[in-house]
Design an enzyme around this catalytic site. Structure first.
Site, PDB file in Angstrom:
ATOM      1  N   ASN A  89       0.793  -1.172   0.084  1.00 51.86           N
ATOM      2  CA  ASN A  89       0.084   0.129  -0.029  1.00 51.86           C
ATOM      3  C   ASN A  89       1.016   1.207   0.152  1.00 51.86           C
ATOM      4  O   ASN A  89       1.364   1.696   1.106  1.00 51.86           O
ATOM      5  CB  ASN A  89      -0.899  -0.066   1.407  1.00 51.86           C
ATOM      6  CG  ASN A  89      -1.628   1.231   1.564  1.00 51.86           C
ATOM      7  OD1 ASN A  89      -1.920   2.168   0.437  1.00 51.86           O
ATOM      8  ND2 ASN A  89      -2.274   1.351   2.662  1.00 51.86           N
ATOM      9  N   TRP A  90       1.157   1.803  -1.176  1.00 48.55           N
ATOM     10  CA  TRP A  90       1.972   2.854  -1.398  1.00 48.55           C
ATOM     11  C   TRP A  90       1.558   4.214  -0.570  1.00 48.55           C
ATOM     12  O   TRP A  90       2.370   5.113  -0.487  1.00 48.55           O
ATOM     13  CB  TRP A  90       2.327   3.221  -2.831  1.00 48.55           C
ATOM     14  CG  TRP A  90       3.053   1.960  -3.618  1.00 48.55           C
ATOM     15  CD1 TRP A  90       3.508   0.954  -2.971  1.00 48.55           C
ATOM     16  CD2 TRP A  90       3.445   1.926  -4.857  1.00 48.55           C
ATOM     17  NE1 TRP A  90       4.288  -0.088  -4.013  1.00 48.55           N
ATOM     18  CE2 TRP A  90       4.039   0.622  -5.025  1.00 48.55           C
ATOM     19  CE3 TRP A  90       3.060   2.586  -5.943  1.00 48.55           C
ATOM     20  CZ2 TRP A  90       4.277   0.200  -6.179  1.00 48.55           C
ATOM     21  CZ3 TRP A  90       3.448   2.221  -7.257  1.00 48.55           C
ATOM     22  CH2 TRP A  90       4.180   1.038  -7.531  1.00 48.55           C
ATOM     23  N   LYS A  91       0.572   4.415  -0.445  1.00 48.47           N
ATOM     24  CA  LYS A  91      -0.084   5.576   0.178  1.00 48.47           C
ATOM     25  C   LYS A  91       0.097   6.781  -0.828  1.00 48.47           C
ATOM     26  O   LYS A  91       0.212   6.774  -1.873  1.00 48.47           O
ATOM     27  CB  LYS A  91       0.426   5.673   1.645  1.00 48.47           C
ATOM     28  CG  LYS A  91       0.096   4.474   2.497  1.00 48.47           C
ATOM     29  CD  LYS A  91       0.342   4.601   4.029  1.00 48.47           C
ATOM     30  CE  LYS A  91       0.156   3.376   4.735  1.00 48.47           C
ATOM     31  NZ  LYS A  91       0.152   3.557   6.197  1.00 48.47           N
ATOM     32  N   HIS A 143      -9.565   1.848   4.592  1.00 45.78           N
ATOM     33  CA  HIS A 143      -8.168   1.949   5.383  1.00 45.78           C
ATOM     34  C   HIS A 143      -8.496   2.983   6.370  1.00 45.78           C
ATOM     35  O   HIS A 143      -9.286   4.093   6.192  1.00 45.78           O
ATOM     36  CB  HIS A 143      -7.205   2.698   4.199  1.00 45.78           C
ATOM     37  CG  HIS A 143      -5.871   2.249   5.096  1.00 45.78           C
ATOM     38  ND1 HIS A 143      -5.355   3.260   5.789  1.00 45.78           N
ATOM     39  CD2 HIS A 143      -4.994   1.582   4.916  1.00 45.78           C
ATOM     40  CE1 HIS A 143      -4.166   2.921   6.217  1.00 45.78           C
ATOM     41  NE2 HIS A 143      -3.905   1.822   5.720  1.00 45.78           N
ATOM     42  N   GLU A 202      -6.714   5.283   7.389  1.00 47.55           N
ATOM     43  CA  GLU A 202      -6.473   6.751   7.100  1.00 47.55           C
ATOM     44  C   GLU A 202      -7.802   7.450   6.479  1.00 47.55           C
ATOM     45  O   GLU A 202      -7.902   8.530   6.691  1.00 47.55           O
ATOM     46  CB  GLU A 202      -5.310   6.852   6.314  1.00 47.55           C
ATOM     47  CG  GLU A 202      -4.096   6.470   7.284  1.00 47.55           C
ATOM     48  CD  GLU A 202      -2.767   5.947   6.559  1.00 47.55           C
ATOM     49  OE1 GLU A 202      -2.617   5.661   5.302  1.00 47.55           O
ATOM     50  OE2 GLU A 202      -2.050   5.380   7.254  1.00 47.55           O
ATOM     51  N   GLU A 233      -5.983  -4.314  10.361  1.00 49.96           N
ATOM     52  CA  GLU A 233      -4.520  -3.356  10.600  1.00 49.96           C
ATOM     53  C   GLU A 233      -5.002  -2.638  12.095  1.00 49.96           C
ATOM     54  O   GLU A 233      -5.647  -1.646  11.999  1.00 49.96           O
ATOM     55  CB  GLU A 233      -4.795  -2.434   9.412  1.00 49.96           C
ATOM     56  CG  GLU A 233      -4.276  -3.241   8.190  1.00 49.96           C
ATOM     57  CD  GLU A 233      -3.710  -2.034   7.175  1.00 49.96           C
ATOM     58  OE1 GLU A 233      -2.667  -2.348   6.771  1.00 49.96           O
ATOM     59  OE2 GLU A 233      -4.375  -0.964   6.875  1.00 49.96           O
ATOM     60  N   GLY A 267       2.480   2.290  10.703  1.00 51.64           N
ATOM     61  CA  GLY A 267       3.566   3.320  10.543  1.00 51.64           C
ATOM     62  C   GLY A 267       4.152   3.753  11.853  1.00 51.64           C
ATOM     63  O   GLY A 267       4.938   4.853  12.160  1.00 51.64           O
ATOM     64  N   SER A 315       3.138  -1.954  10.393  1.00 54.61           N
ATOM     65  CA  SER A 315       4.440  -2.180  10.592  1.00 54.61           C
ATOM     66  C   SER A 315       5.007  -3.410  10.304  1.00 54.61           C
ATOM     67  O   SER A 315       5.800  -4.185  11.151  1.00 54.61           O
ATOM     68  CB  SER A 315       4.927  -1.687  12.123  1.00 54.61           C
ATOM     69  OG  SER A 315       4.567  -0.549  12.371  1.00 54.61           O
ATOM     70  N   GLY A 339       2.681  -1.313   4.168  1.00 53.08           N
ATOM     71  CA  GLY A 339       2.964   0.152   3.900  1.00 53.08           C
ATOM     72  C   GLY A 339       4.294   0.790   3.703  1.00 53.08           C
ATOM     73  O   GLY A 339       4.855   0.312   2.508  1.00 53.08           O
ATOM     74  N   GLY A 340       5.011   1.139   4.618  1.00 51.43           N
ATOM     75  CA  GLY A 340       6.357   1.720   4.716  1.00 51.43           C
ATOM     76  C   GLY A 340       7.294   0.737   3.934  1.00 51.43           C
ATOM     77  O   GLY A 340       8.043   1.173   2.955  1.00 51.43           O
TER      78      GLY A 340
HETATM   79  P1  PGA Z   1       2.708   0.243   7.665  1.00 51.57           P
HETATM   80  O1  PGA Z   1       1.333   0.504   7.078  1.00 51.57           O
HETATM   81  O2  PGA Z   1       3.307  -0.959   6.996  1.00 51.57           O
HETATM   82  O3  PGA Z   1       3.691   1.404   7.229  1.00 51.57           O
HETATM   83  O4  PGA Z   1       2.723   0.318   9.189  1.00 51.57           O
HETATM   84  C1  PGA Z   1       0.206  -0.446   6.745  1.00 51.57           C
HETATM   85  C2  PGA Z   1      -0.770   0.105   6.277  1.00 51.57           C
HETATM   86  O5  PGA Z   1      -1.259   1.176   6.563  1.00 51.57           O
HETATM   87  O6  PGA Z   1      -1.540  -0.485   5.479  1.00 51.57           O
END
Ligand code: PGA
Length: 254
Positions: free
Chosen positions: A9-11, A96, A98, A168, A174, A213, A234-235
């Site tokens: 998930n590149w955001k 998600h 966010e 999640e 993050g 994470s 994500g990251g």
């Molecule tokens: P993260 O993000 O791996 O950077 O914690 C995961 C996500 O929000 O899908």
């Protein structure tokens, strides 16, 4: 038998140059992982056409980070599931945290997005998870059940035959605070048990990814848990080496 899925998930990240380098680097690991594991990247909408061009002859799948509930019309700034499908998306992430938080998306609205994705040939990746305060108060499953129930009410339990769930915990996204494999496994099992109370076969078949994470260090033990079928990353999905190591962890546990 559930095929593991590792999804990036590149955001809101990437440039034309970094997207090209990343997709080129990932097509080989994705080809090598198949058919033991599936690999996908969910990109910002502006990059999806580019990802399609770069990945179309490989086993790498791609998707969007969100999708609108409408297919076309006067909805400035939105992305239609029909358009996403036209650009080769397999998946659309919906709900998600966010989006739920910054865009005030309710569980009912997320369920409509899930339905719009599915109605138009995309596989929705439904994100669920609790905040730190809810975790501390022991309310994880109350939150997760409410998020799942909104989808069951609108689309029915059978809809999970063609969907993916991502658990999640918001406090782990993050932050570098990964849920322990035990915590994650317990919640994944509770999610499966909840779905089984409606339909055991559907519950057994649906893939439940862990997100928050998830990285090259934590993935092997997370993915070895019985009810964890891969990760939403994500990251660590922005770095080809890290993401490839996570793909390898999924293949090793397949
Ligand atoms: P993260 O993000 O791996 O950077 O914690 C995961 C996500 O929000 O899908």
């Amino acid at each position: 038998m559930r095929t593991p899925l590792v999804m990036g998930n590149w955001k809101l990240n990437g440039t034309k140059e970094s997207v090209k380098a990343l997709v080129n680097a990932l097509t080989t690991p994705a080809n090598e992982a198949a058919p033991k594991a599936e690999v996908a990247v969910c990109a910002p909408a502006v990059f999806i056409g580019m990802v399609e061009d770069l990945a179309k002859d490989s086993k790498l799948q791609w998707g969007s980070e969100d999708c609108d509930i409408h297919t076309s019309g006067a909805y400035t700034g939105e992305n239609s599931p029909v358009m996403l499908k036209e650009f080769g998306c397999t998946y659309a992430i919906v709900g998600h945290s966010e989006r739920r938080d910054y865009h005030k998306e309710s569980s009912e609205y997320v369920a409509q997005k899930y339905k719009a994705a599915q109605d138009n040939g995309l596989i929705p990746v439904l994100c669920v998870g609790e905040s730190e305060a809810e975790f501390d108060a022991g309310k994880t499953m109350d939150v997760v059940r409410e998020e799942l129930k909104a989808v069951i009410d609108l689309c029915g339990i059978e809809s999970f035959k063609n969907a993916v769930i991502a658990y999640e915990p918001i406090w782990a996204i993050g932050t570098g605070k990964t849920a322990t494999p035990e915590i994650a496994q317990n919640v994944h099992k509770d999610i499966r048990d909840f779905l089984a109370s409606f339909n055991a076969e559907v519950a057994d078949g649906v893939r439940i990814l862990y997100g928050g994470s998830c990285n090259a260090k934590t993935a092997p033990e997370l993915f070895s848990q019985k009810d964890i079928d891969g990760g939403l990353v994500g990251g660590a999905s922005l770095k080809a080496d890290d993401f490839s190591a996570i793909i390898k962890a999924a293949v090793d546990n397949a």
